[in-house]
Motif scaffolding. Structure first.
Motif, PDB file in Angstrom:
ATOM      1  N   ALA A   1      -1.671  67.122 -23.103  1.00 42.58           N
ATOM      2  CA  ALA A   1      -0.726  66.017 -22.925  1.00 42.58           C
ATOM      3  C   ALA A   1      -1.322  64.934 -22.026  1.00 42.58           C
TER       4      ALA A   1
ATOM      5  N   ARG B   1      -3.639  62.579 -24.000  1.00 44.18           N
ATOM      6  CA  ARG B   1      -3.118  61.922 -25.193  1.00 44.18           C
ATOM      7  C   ARG B   1      -3.635  60.493 -25.292  1.00 44.18           C
TER       8      ARG B   1
ATOM      9  N   GLU C   1      -2.193  55.010 -31.209  1.00 44.87           N
ATOM     10  CA  GLU C   1      -1.560  55.970 -32.103  1.00 44.87           C
ATOM     11  C   GLU C   1      -1.972  55.724 -33.553  1.00 44.87           C
TER      12      GLU C   1
ATOM     13  N   ASP D   1       2.220  64.673 -32.416  1.00 45.47           N
ATOM     14  CA  ASP D   1       2.358  63.577 -31.459  1.00 45.47           C
ATOM     15  C   ASP D   1       1.548  63.817 -30.184  1.00 45.47           C
ATOM     16  N   LEU D   2       1.202  65.066 -29.917  1.00 48.05           N
ATOM     17  CA  LEU D   2       0.398  65.370 -28.730  1.00 48.05           C
ATOM     18  C   LEU D   2      -0.958  64.675 -28.768  1.00 48.05           C
ATOM     19  N   ILE D   3      -1.463  64.372 -29.967  1.00 46.72           N
ATOM     20  CA  ILE D   3      -2.745  63.659 -30.070  1.00 46.72           C
ATOM     21  C   ILE D   3      -2.543  62.234 -30.591  1.00 46.72           C
ATOM     22  N   GLY D   4      -1.300  61.748 -30.495  1.00 46.76           N
ATOM     23  CA  GLY D   4      -1.029  60.371 -30.887  1.00 46.76           C
ATOM     24  C   GLY D   4      -0.897  60.153 -32.378  1.00 46.76           C
TER      25      GLY D   4
ATOM     26  N   LYS E   1      -7.031  69.445 -30.502  1.00 46.65           N
ATOM     27  CA  LYS E   1      -8.097  68.708 -29.811  1.00 46.65           C
ATOM     28  C   LYS E   1      -9.268  68.470 -30.745  1.00 46.65           C
TER      29      LYS E   1
END
Length: 282
Positions: free
Chosen positions: A156, A159, A163, A189-192, A271
């Motif tokens: 998080a 991030r 986006e 959404d954790l990685i945009g 990741k």
């Protein structure tokens, strides 16, 4: 499963209280019927393999141990004779995966439903602790939950600011995707990666695969489950939509939709997705 929203969210509930608001006394000797694949895996990780007396045909992990547990059917329908033969005291269920009628019938038969409904990665810690506390493995649950929460805090914090819009496909004929109010969407959404869905859509809406839709997204993600998308489906998509061919990508559905103990491994997978996307940018 359609259920009334509890008065408090699962993440704030006492550790022995499930999503419906039911408080469970600890049952370390429970005979557990698990009808949620990711939670079957979690129960094994908690050291509860000997307590599991039944599972679904889709409960395939851990592969080296789960085969020793008899299947009673699927997530939507079970063989009630097999359920009776397994003689469970408790059944582990999920709002999205199991019909409410199934939970009601289990309760009518004297089998205690433990109902779960994680809606975001942050719900995994409370979920793991719920199962550990109800079934007598609180220390193991704390260890697994803390490990996950440390990994969640790290991803998080990293991030990306920029986006991307992604279309996440879960079914074909008809095409179906995920809405924003889903575990999958909040995981991405954790990685945009923001999931695209029609305005005011259901949680799992049907869509039309049009150039207008495809022009509004940066990536089209073909999930390996529940529909078993393969590289052949990507090839067909690229042939049908040549202007958007480079957007198509296979993703591991287990890694992006399974919760419980799998969620820690999922964060590493996320990741890797983010790093790969960053490396491929011009």
């Amino acid at each position: 499963m359609t259920a009334s929203v509890p008065s408090i969210p699962s993440s704030a509930a006492p550790r022995l209280t499930d999503w419906t608001g039911r408080r469970h006394p600890p049952a370390p000797d429970a005979r557990i019927l698990s009808l949620v694949p990711s939670l079957t895996e979690t129960l094994f990780a908690l050291g509860l393999g000997d307590n599991i007396v039944g599972r679904t045909a889709f409960c395939v992990h851990p592969a080296d141990r789960v085969k020793g547990v008899k299947s009673v059917g699927g997530t939507k329908q079970v063989n009630w004779q097999k359920v009776t033969a397994a003689a469970p005291t408790h059944v582990v269920l999920n709002v999205d995966e199991n019909p409410k009628e199934m939970a009601d019938e289990m309760a009518a038969r004297g089998i205690v439903p433990v109902v779960t409904h994680p809606l975001s990665p942050a719900d995994n810690g409370p979920l793991i602790r719920l199962l550990g506390d109800v079934f007598g493995r609180p220390d193991a649950a704390d260890d697994l939950a803390r490990h996950f929460e440390d990994a969640l805090a790290a991803i998080a914090a990293a991030r990306p600011v920029t986006e991307s819009r992604v279309l996440y496909l879960i079914w074909k004929a008809p095409w179906m995707t995920v809405g924003p109010d889903t575990y999958i969407a909040r995981t991405l959404d954790l990685i945009g990666w923001r999931t695209w869905a029609p305005p005011a859509a259901a949680r799992y809406p049907e869509i039309e695969m049009t150039d207008v839709v495809l022009g509004d997204v940066d990536r089209v993600l073909f999930s390996s489950e529940p529909f078993p998308f393969t590289e052949d489906h990507l090839a067909a998509f690229r042939a049908d939509h040549p202007d958007h061919a480079d957007k198509a990508q296979m993703v591991d559905g287990e890694m992006l939709s399974w919760y419980g103990v799998r969620a820690t491994e999922s964060l590493s997978y996320l990741k890797d997705l983010a790093d790969s996307a960053s490396a491929s940018r011009p």
